[in-house]
Each structure stands twice: as C-alpha cells, then as structure tokens.
Design a protein around this motif. Structure first.
Motif, PDB file in Angstrom:
ATOM      1  N   ILE A 122      71.376  61.808   4.186  1.00 47.01           N
ATOM      2  CA  ILE A 122      71.180  61.976   5.636  1.00 47.01           C
ATOM      3  C   ILE A 122      70.366  60.801   6.159  1.00 47.01           C
ATOM      4  O   ILE A 122      69.319  60.456   5.604  1.00 47.01           O
ATOM      5  CB  ILE A 122      70.436  63.297   5.932  1.00 47.01           C
ATOM      6  N   ASN A 123      70.858  60.206   7.244  1.00 49.85           N
ATOM      7  CA  ASN A 123      70.193  59.041   7.830  1.00 49.85           C
ATOM      8  C   ASN A 123      69.056  59.478   8.757  1.00 49.85           C
ATOM      9  O   ASN A 123      69.289  60.145   9.762  1.00 49.85           O
ATOM     10  CB  ASN A 123      71.241  58.233   8.612  1.00 49.85           C
ATOM     11  N   MET A 124      67.846  59.103   8.388  1.00 51.23           N
ATOM     12  CA  MET A 124      66.686  59.351   9.261  1.00 51.23           C
ATOM     13  C   MET A 124      65.953  58.034   9.480  1.00 51.23           C
ATOM     14  O   MET A 124      64.726  57.984   9.473  1.00 51.23           O
ATOM     15  CB  MET A 124      65.757  60.407   8.648  1.00 51.23           C
ATOM     16  N   GLY A 183      62.559  52.974  -3.481  1.00 48.61           N
ATOM     17  CA  GLY A 183      61.903  52.039  -2.570  1.00 48.61           C
ATOM     18  C   GLY A 183      62.922  51.114  -1.928  1.00 48.61           C
ATOM     19  O   GLY A 183      63.879  50.689  -2.565  1.00 48.61           O
ATOM     20  N   ASN A 184      62.681  50.792  -0.661  1.00 46.86           N
ATOM     21  CA  ASN A 184      63.614  49.921   0.059  1.00 46.86           C
ATOM     22  C   ASN A 184      62.862  49.044   1.052  1.00 46.86           C
ATOM     23  O   ASN A 184      61.926  49.501   1.710  1.00 46.86           O
ATOM     24  CB  ASN A 184      64.660  50.793   0.784  1.00 46.86           C
ATOM     25  N   GLY A 185      63.325  47.798   1.117  1.00 47.32           N
ATOM     26  CA  GLY A 185      62.771  46.859   2.089  1.00 47.32           C
ATOM     27  C   GLY A 185      62.323  45.574   1.447  1.00 47.32           C
ATOM     28  O   GLY A 185      61.389  45.557   0.649  1.00 47.32           O
ATOM     29  N   ASP A 186      63.064  44.495   1.757  1.00 43.56           N
ATOM     30  CA  ASP A 186      62.669  43.141   1.367  1.00 43.56           C
ATOM     31  C   ASP A 186      62.820  42.835  -0.125  1.00 43.56           C
ATOM     32  O   ASP A 186      62.109  41.977  -0.641  1.00 43.56           O
ATOM     33  CB  ASP A 186      61.230  42.843   1.806  1.00 43.56           C
ATOM     34  N   VAL A 187      63.731  43.493  -0.798  1.00 45.05           N
ATOM     35  CA  VAL A 187      64.057  43.053  -2.168  1.00 45.05           C
ATOM     36  C   VAL A 187      65.167  42.014  -2.033  1.00 45.05           C
ATOM     37  O   VAL A 187      66.306  42.340  -1.716  1.00 45.05           O
ATOM     38  CB  VAL A 187      64.501  44.226  -3.069  1.00 45.05           C
ATOM     39  N   GLY A 205      60.250  50.807   4.025  1.00 46.79           N
ATOM     40  CA  GLY A 205      58.848  50.670   4.436  1.00 46.79           C
ATOM     41  C   GLY A 205      58.620  50.029   5.786  1.00 46.79           C
ATOM     42  O   GLY A 205      57.741  49.171   5.913  1.00 46.79           O
ATOM     43  N   ARG A 206      59.379  50.415   6.775  1.00 46.36           N
ATOM     44  CA  ARG A 206      59.143  49.943   8.148  1.00 46.36           C
ATOM     45  C   ARG A 206      59.171  51.129   9.110  1.00 46.36           C
ATOM     46  O   ARG A 206      59.717  52.182   8.785  1.00 46.36           O
ATOM     47  CB  ARG A 206      60.240  48.960   8.594  1.00 46.36           C
ATOM     48  N   THR A 207      58.591  50.907  10.301  1.00 42.14           N
ATOM     49  CA  THR A 207      58.707  51.923  11.352  1.00 42.14           C
ATOM     50  C   THR A 207      59.934  51.615  12.204  1.00 42.14           C
ATOM     51  O   THR A 207      60.501  50.522  12.118  1.00 42.14           O
ATOM     52  CB  THR A 207      57.472  51.889  12.262  1.00 42.14           C
TER      53      THR A 207
HETATM   54  C1  LIG Z   1      73.754  45.201   9.111  1.00 41.78           C
HETATM   55  C2  LIG Z   1      72.921  46.387   8.686  1.00 41.78           C
HETATM   56  C3  LIG Z   1      73.486  47.645   8.722  1.00 41.78           C
HETATM   57  C4  LIG Z   1      72.719  48.764   8.320  1.00 41.78           C
HETATM   58  N1  LIG Z   1      73.302  49.994   8.321  1.00 41.78           N
HETATM   59  C5  LIG Z   1      72.610  51.059   7.841  1.00 41.78           C
HETATM   60  C6  LIG Z   1      73.233  52.343   7.718  1.00 41.78           C
HETATM   61  O1  LIG Z   1      74.408  52.529   8.031  1.00 41.78           O
HETATM   62  N2  LIG Z   1      72.466  53.362   7.227  1.00 41.78           N
HETATM   63  C7  LIG Z   1      71.153  53.190   6.856  1.00 41.78           C
HETATM   64  O2  LIG Z   1      70.506  54.150   6.401  1.00 41.78           O
HETATM   65  N3  LIG Z   1      70.555  51.984   6.952  1.00 41.78           N
HETATM   66  C8  LIG Z   1      71.264  50.928   7.410  1.00 41.78           C
HETATM   67  N4  LIG Z   1      70.668  49.700   7.436  1.00 41.78           N
HETATM   68  C9  LIG Z   1      69.314  49.543   6.854  1.00 41.78           C
HETATM   69  C10 LIG Z   1      69.420  49.161   5.370  1.00 41.78           C
HETATM   70  O3  LIG Z   1      70.092  50.146   4.628  1.00 41.78           O
HETATM   71  C11 LIG Z   1      68.050  48.905   4.749  1.00 41.78           C
HETATM   72  O4  LIG Z   1      67.268  50.068   4.872  1.00 41.78           O
HETATM   73  C12 LIG Z   1      67.299  47.745   5.424  1.00 41.78           C
HETATM   74  O5  LIG Z   1      68.168  46.645   5.635  1.00 41.78           O
HETATM   75  C13 LIG Z   1      66.092  47.305   4.589  1.00 41.78           C
HETATM   76  O6  LIG Z   1      66.473  46.882   3.311  1.00 41.78           O
HETATM   77  P1  LIG Z   1      66.636  45.306   2.942  1.00 41.78           P
HETATM   78  O7  LIG Z   1      65.311  44.656   3.246  1.00 41.78           O
HETATM   79  O8  LIG Z   1      66.973  45.295   1.480  1.00 41.78           O
HETATM   80  O9  LIG Z   1      67.730  44.769   3.815  1.00 41.78           O
HETATM   81  C14 LIG Z   1      71.381  48.591   7.883  1.00 41.78           C
HETATM   82  C15 LIG Z   1      70.828  47.310   7.869  1.00 41.78           C
HETATM   83  C16 LIG Z   1      71.570  46.212   8.254  1.00 41.78           C
HETATM   84  C17 LIG Z   1      70.950  44.832   8.196  1.00 41.78           C
END
Ligand SMILES: Cc1cc2nc3c(=O)[nH]c(=O)nc-3n(C[C@H](O)[C@H](O)[C@H](O)COP(=O)(O)O)c2cc1C
Length: 321
Positions: free
Chosen positions: A96-98, A199-203, A170-172
């Motif tokens: 689920i997308n939150m 964990g997710n963000g900036d890997v 890890g972002r708002t």
């Molecule tokens: C083009 C793009 C599309 C995205 N689409 C979704 C999505 O459909 N569902 C979701 O949960 N996050 C989405 N995100 C967020 C990413 O899944 C991820 O949380 C975010 O990019 C941070 O990870 P990163 O630093 O590895 O990119 C999207 C991000 C980008 C850049």
C-alpha cells in the motif's frame, strides 16, 4: 527475511517507480539477476472500474514469485476490493502506497496524504489485510513535514493490524525528493516494530546499501532512482551485501545489449507508438556516462521508428567505450 511463505535472502528491492517499473523493466531487472521487483503504483479506483490501461499494469503473466503489486487509494473498501482483484491477477504480496507526494494524488487523500490521517491509514491497511490471504506491506514516508513526523506511530499502528513489512523512505512529503533521506528515522522505526523494515532513500551504489544496513539495522534495502538505466545496480548491490565485494560495472556492450532487449520487451507490451515514446526516456538513462552522450541524447529524442532506435543502440555497440 521472511515474508509470508517467502524466505527473501539479502533482500534488495527494485522500488515501485510510476512510469518506469512496468512489465518490460521488471523483466529486464530480473534478466540481469534482480529478484525482488515491485509494480508501479496502481489506482484502486481505476482497477475497480476495470480500466483497461490499469488492468494492463496488473499483467503479471510469466513473472516469477514473489509478485509484488503496489496499490494506492483512500477508501478502505475500494482498496480491499482492488487488493482482491490484484490477487486474482496473481499478485503474491500487496503493498500500500503511503508516500506518493504528487499533488494530484494527495488532493484525493491518497499516497502521502495518509500521513496526515492515521486513522484512515490504519483502516485501509486493516481492510486490505482482512480481504486477502497474502502478505500486506506498506511503503511510507516519515510524515507530512519536519514538524509532523509520524513514522513510529504509523509503523506501530500498521503492525497492530497485521501489516507484515514496512518500507521507510527517509523523507517527508514536503521534501518531495530534495535534500537527503534521513536514515536515522529508518533506524528508529526498525527499533519500534518487530516486523521487517526495508530502508529506502539515496542508495546510489552497492556500498551505500551496506552503510544503510549498518546505520539503521534495516532488514533489506530498496533502490529507486539509482536503477534508472542501471538495472544491474540491484544484483550488484545484492552481491555486495552477500560477499562484501563490488562486482565490476557492465561493459558498454553488455549495457546496450540489455537495453536492446529491454526495448524489444517494451515494444511487445506497449506497441510501437507508445513503446518508442517510453523507450526514449530509458535510452537517455542508459547512455549516462557514455562518450558523446549529449549528441546521442539528441539522436534518441529524434528517433521516429523502432528501427531508428535500434540503429542508435547498434552504433553505440560498434563504437564501444
Ligand atoms: C519517477 C519516480 C516514480 C516513483 N513512483 C513511485 C510509486 O509508484 N510508488 C512509490 O511508492 N514510490 C514511488 N517513487 C518513490 C520511490 O519508490 C523511492 O521511494 C524514492 O525514489 C526514494 O528512493 P531512491 O533514493 O532510491 O530513488 C517514485 C520515484 C520516482 C523518482
């Protein structure tokens, strides 16, 4: 990490990326050795209306387990029905997308808007967990803004209604994609719940994932933007976490052979017109770091037929590094 019936070994997940992680890209990531891929986010309402484009997004035929489908919505009942439909279409895990920050999503109380309405977030998760007999997971941001961080409270609520794994970006919401992801919040969420936390963000490279696990204790990592035009980052990161050594990057030849295969899949699933249009964006990502990238980019943007795109790829293969 265990998720339902699945034993996920060194989990490195390809993030859900709207407009990117379609069937063609998921198959491409799997073809180079990535095991854990997510669909793009799929609208619960559109699924319930049987919108044909949305149903296409749920085409999971031929894909190996676990097939992870991400849904977004704001109404518990509609989400539950959409989750059932997704399971009928062979989803093995419902996420689920939150976290989606896009204004057109947030204005419908979907995505990261749920971070401002925890009772609703909880009801949605609970309704989906009750509706399906597969694991339900949630991908979330930290909160709406710096002064309204709800990550720990939300994580505990979600765990209490039976959510089996959390991915924490890890972002708002207010940050969108700016600044850095705050990994320390990932650590705090991990300490607050018993279910696995990803964990997710900036890997952006394999070693980043190692640092993230070290700093946060997270059970797995998820990679989004780093995988654009670079599907190898997923298996290379998995290799690093397993063996502690960095696999070399693919050669230019390997890159463009894979890009060509990716393109053929895009054409198969999307047809020539849409396929060519969509591949331009991927092709521009694939040429990052190639000599004459600026000129190649212009050529890619000017391609008017699949054969013209194939010709650009073939020429890169002949030029080599
Ligand atoms: C083009 C793009 C599309 C995205 N689409 C979704 C999505 O459909 N569902 C979701 O949960 N996050 C989405 N995100 C967020 C990413 O899944 C991820 O949380 C975010 O990019 C941070 O990870 P990163 O630093 O590895 O990119 C999207 C991000 C980008 C850049």
């Amino acid at each position: 990490m265990k998720l339902g019936q699945y034993e996920l070994e060194v989990p490195v997940f390809l993030a859900p990326l709207a407009g990117v992680t379609d069937k063609a890209f998921r198959e491409t990531v799997r073809a180079v050795g990535g095991n854990y891929v997510w669909t793009e986010m799929i609208s619960d309402k559109a699924l319930n209306y049987q919108n044909s484009r949305t149903l296409n997004m749920l085409d999971l035929t031929g894909e190996a387990e676990p097939r992870i489908v991400q849904l977004f919505g704001s109404d518990p009942e509609t989400m539950a029905r959409a989750a059932l439909l997704a399971v009928e279409c062979k989803a093995n895990i419902i996420d689920i997308n939150m976290g989606c920050p896009a204004p057109k999503i947030v204005k419908n109380d979907e995505g990261s808007a749920l971070l401002k309405d925890l009772p609703r977030a909880k009801s949605i998760a609970s309704a989906v967990v009750q509706a399906v007999n597969v694991p339900v997971t949630v991908k979330m941001r930290l909160g709406w803004s710096d002064d309204t961080i709800v990550a720990i409270e939300l994580a505990k609520l979600l765990e209490s209604v039976g959510v089996q794994m959390l991915t924490v970006h890890g972002r708002t919401r207010e940050q969108f994609y700016s600044g850095y992801a705050d990994w320390d919040w990932i650590r705090r969420v991990k300490q607050a719940v018993r279910i696995p936390v990803v964990g997710n963000g900036d890997v952006a490279k394999p070693e980043d994932a190692g640092r993230m696990i070290e700093q946060t204790g997270c059970d797995g990592v998820m990679i989004g933007r780093g995988a654009l035009g670079n599907p190898w980052l997923i298996p290379r990161t998995q290799h690093y976490l397993r063996y502690g050594t960095v696999m070399s990057e693919p050669s230019i030849d390997e890159r463009f052979l894979v890009a060509m295969q990716h393109f053929e899949r895009v054409l198969r699933y999307k047809g020539e017109r849409i396929g060519l249009n969509e591949m331009r964006k991927h092709a521009v990502w694939y040429i990052k770091g190639v000599r004459n990238a600026a000129q190649l980019r212009d050529e890619i943007m000017q391609t008017r037929s699949p054969d013209e795109m194939r010709a650009v790829f073939s020429r890169i293969l002949r030029i080599g590094e």
